[in-house]
Scaffold this motif. Structure first.
Motif, short mmCIF file in Angstrom:
data_model
loop_
_atom_site.label_atom_id
_atom_site.label_comp_id
_atom_site.label_asym_id
_atom_site.label_seq_id
_atom_site.Cartn_x
_atom_site.Cartn_y
_atom_site.Cartn_z
N TYR A 144 0.87 -1.18 0.00
CA TYR A 144 0.00 0.00 0.00
C TYR A 144 0.90 1.22 0.00
CZ TYR A 144 -3.26 -3.63 1.33
OH TYR A 144 -3.98 -4.79 1.35
N TYR A 186 0.38 4.36 -0.07
CA TYR A 186 0.04 5.54 0.73
C TYR A 186 0.32 5.33 2.21
CZ TYR A 186 -4.18 2.65 0.84
OH TYR A 186 -5.07 1.59 0.96
N MET A 187 0.91 4.18 2.55
CA MET A 187 1.24 3.90 3.95
C MET A 187 2.75 3.69 4.08
SD MET A 187 -1.81 1.19 4.66
CE MET A 187 -2.14 1.32 6.37
N LEU A 202 -0.55 -4.14 9.19
CA LEU A 202 -1.77 -4.74 8.64
C LEU A 202 -1.61 -6.26 8.53
CD1 LEU A 202 -2.84 -2.38 5.68
CD2 LEU A 202 -3.49 -2.27 8.06
N ARG A 205 -1.70 -8.32 11.94
CA ARG A 205 -2.98 -8.52 12.64
C ARG A 205 -3.56 -9.92 12.41
NH1 ARG A 205 -4.72 -3.01 11.44
NH2 ARG A 205 -4.32 -1.84 13.35
N PHE A 206 -3.17 -10.57 11.32
CA PHE A 206 -3.73 -11.89 11.04
C PHE A 206 -3.17 -12.98 11.97
CE2 PHE A 206 -4.47 -9.75 6.96
CZ PHE A 206 -5.79 -10.07 6.75
N ARG A 214 6.72 6.83 3.57
CA ARG A 214 5.70 6.24 2.69
C ARG A 214 6.35 5.36 1.63
NH1 ARG A 214 0.47 9.73 1.15
NH2 ARG A 214 -0.14 10.30 3.25
N ASN A 237 -9.07 -8.37 9.52
CA ASN A 237 -9.12 -7.72 8.21
C ASN A 237 -10.12 -6.56 8.17
OD1 ASN A 237 -7.94 -7.63 5.64
ND2 ASN A 237 -9.79 -8.47 4.74
N ILE A 287 -10.58 -4.48 10.66
CA ILE A 287 -9.78 -3.36 11.21
C ILE A 287 -8.80 -2.85 10.15
CG2 ILE A 287 -8.10 -2.69 12.99
CD1 ILE A 287 -9.39 -4.89 14.78
N ASN A 288 -8.17 -3.79 9.43
CA ASN A 288 -7.23 -3.39 8.36
C ASN A 288 -7.91 -2.55 7.30
OD1 ASN A 288 -5.19 -4.76 9.57
ND2 ASN A 288 -5.10 -6.45 8.11
N GLU A 310 -8.67 0.87 8.51
CA GLU A 310 -7.43 1.65 8.57
C GLU A 310 -6.98 2.09 7.18
OE1 GLU A 310 -4.64 -0.04 11.36
OE2 GLU A 310 -2.98 1.01 10.38
N LYS A 311 -7.12 1.19 6.21
CA LYS A 311 -6.72 1.55 4.83
C LYS A 311 -7.58 2.69 4.29
CE LYS A 311 -6.81 -2.35 2.54
NZ LYS A 311 -6.77 -3.75 2.12
N HIS A 313 -6.54 5.98 5.77
CA HIS A 313 -5.29 6.53 5.25
C HIS A 313 -5.46 7.26 3.91
CE1 HIS A 313 -2.94 4.32 8.27
NE2 HIS A 313 -1.99 5.16 7.96
N ARG A 314 -6.60 7.05 3.23
CA ARG A 314 -6.78 7.72 1.93
C ARG A 314 -7.19 9.17 2.14
NH1 ARG A 314 -10.18 2.69 0.26
NH2 ARG A 314 -8.50 1.22 -0.08
N ARG A 315 -6.62 10.05 1.34
CA ARG A 315 -6.85 11.49 1.52
C ARG A 315 -8.33 11.85 1.30
NH1 ARG A 315 -2.63 14.74 -1.63
NH2 ARG A 315 -1.29 13.73 -0.12
#
Lengths: 245, 249
Positions: A89, A91-92, A100, A103-104, A129, B7, B9-10, B13-14, B17-19
């Protein structure tokens, strides 16, 4: 010896006529299995089938004894992978990307993300980033992500992509160390035979969608050939056999 | 269930994070405040009596559910499905110990969480600004909004899920979003030519919350509309899941 990965008669046909046919092989605990072949031989297709990203037309895959088609979560619980390209990703940050994935896994300590980032040399850049990363840095992040869960089996598809000589050596050393110290099993698909020849104890040669040869590297190279010479000879034999058929 | 929770929560979170998520949340905060200021000014200048304090939450709900909220949910759905397919990040989830059904459910749940957050934020901000800026007490309009806002979630969920289905038919985000906008515009305009269409279009139910205001619609009307929307949600979810399960990455 335990069989960690069983690939049985896997076939996948694409609409363009290509694909893989009746591919069968086992990977045993502790193996570094080199999956070798030229571009377009079907290596990535087989890896994607193993990981459930592509469904085979025929055949079965079992990981740690669990069938991938029926018990995906159990099968994948101790598997790490880097497949095709090291995407993330963008943007992270690298750290957030790993968070991420972490967490699994219930029993993963919080320090594990820093450990793997340190291991692949990304610790100083972990809060940047990913969009600003070079191809090599992304590849290192992909490797960190594959190793994050302390997997028993790691599947790597062209792990040296985008890496410089030092990076390639780092990856080789990491693989050898994890194999030796922690008994991690590897299945590595690559067209870089010289690189694989330095670390693999077993190989499988893919050509035109067929697995044309598998075996122990030591036994296959008894004639004094290099791995590259051996693989090229095998491919030529396969071509000749097809021409005569 | 751990993988579903992880997932979800993931995915939340994703999206965070997007503007564009933050921009929309900012719009949700600013539009009610600016509207209140403008309407207060208009009231002072023209002496037109607005029931502003209580009516503002309903006014904002009508505005947001007509266009802004469906669009934001569609954009989020497109980013989560065709956007991730184009960026080749979908496989990052699919190679983890989670089934496809749960991966899909997590994405949908995250979308629904954001729909609920947007609605809750809009209700709080429009209620507070109506009360604080316009200086009016809680009227019947405010009481209506307490029922209308939760009710508005249902058509938004249906539109969100329909966007999820459409988004998966495309390999890139722009194609998916263009199609969704076209479908939405057509669904809103078509009833003007063929009024019968509105009875079968989920987009005509985006103002379903109005039925819950005032003396309200009959129980039978609410009941049938509820099951119509629920049926759309179930159909869109099932169709979306089928597409997701069959995809090869």
């Amino acid at each position: 010896m335990d069989t960690l990965l069983e690939v049985q008669d896997v076939t996948k046909r694409y609409s363009n006529g290509r694909g893989v046919r009746n591919v069968s092989f086992d990977v045993m605990k502790g193996d570094i299995f080199g999956f070798i072949g030229p571009n377009g031989a079907g290596k990535t297709t087989v890896l994607k089938i193993i990981l459930g990203l592509i469904r085979p037309d025929e055949g079965n895959v079992r990981i740690f004894g669990h069938p991938v088609a029926e018990a995906f979560e159990q099968a994948m619980n101790r598997v790490g992978c880097l497949i095709e390209t090291a995407d993330a990703y963008e943007y992270m940050s690298a750290y957030d990307n790993l968070k991420l994935s972490a967490r699994f896994y219930l029993d993963l300590p919080k320090t594990r993300m820093d450990q793997v980032l340190e291991q692949v040399g990304l610790a100083p850049y972990k809060h940047e980033r990913v969009s600003g990363y070079s191809l090599g840095m992304k590849q290192r992040l992909g490797l960190a992500s594959a190793l994050l869960s302390n997997p028993g089996l790691v599947l790597l598809d062209e792990p040296a992509n985008g890496l410089d000589i030092e990076g390639m050596a780092d990856v080789r050393n990491t693989i050898l160390r994890l194999s030796k110290e922690q008994g991690v099993t590897f299945l590595i698909a690559s067209h870089l035979m010289h690189d694989l020849g330095m670390i693999a104890n077993k190989i499988g040669i893919m050509h035109n969608g067929n697995l044309i040869r598998t075996g122990n590297v030591d036994e296959l190279l008894q004639g004094g050939n290099t791995l590259e010479q051996f693989v090229l000879a095998q491919i030529q034999e396969e071509k000749d056999a097809k021409q005569h058929a | 269930m751990h993988s579903l929770k992880a997932n979800t929560i993931n995915e939340i979170e994703k999206i965070w994070h997007r503007r564009k998520t933050k921009v929309f949340l900012l719009l949700t905060l600013l539009i009610p405040v600016i509207s209140t200021l403008l309407l207060s000014l208009l009231k002072n200048k023209t002496s037109i009596v607005w029931g502003l304090g209580g009516d503002l939450p309903m006014l904002m709900l009508n505005l947001f559910t007509f266009f802004l909220l469906p669009m934001m949910l569609s954009v989020t759905a497109v980013d989560s499905f065709s956007g991730e397919a184009a960026a080749r990040t979908m496989k990052l989830v699919l190679v983890r110990p989670i089934t496809r059904a749960k991966a899909f459910a997590a994405k949908v749940l995250a979308l629904m969480v954001y729909a609920a957050i947007y609605l809750a934020m809009l209700w709080i901000v429009s209620s507070v600004s109506g009360w604080a800026i316009a200086g009016e007490g809680l009227t019947g309009g405010f009481a209506d909004s307490v029922k209308a806002y939760p009710a508005a979630f249902l058509p938004m969920a249906a539109i969100g899920l329909l966007s999820v289905f459409i988004a998966q038919c495309f390999r890139n985000g722009s194609g998916a979003l263009t199609t969704i906008v076209f479908v939405y515009a057509a669904a809103k305009l078509l009833p003007l030519i063929w009024p019968q269409v509105s009875a079968w279009s989920v987009f005509s139910y985006s103002d379903w919350h109005v039925l819950w205001t005032g003396s309200g619609a009959s129980a039978g009307k609410l009941f049938s509309s509820f099951f119509f929307l629920l049926a759309y949600i179930i159909m869109a979810y099932t169709a979306g899941l089928l597409l997701f399960e069959r995809k090869q990455w």
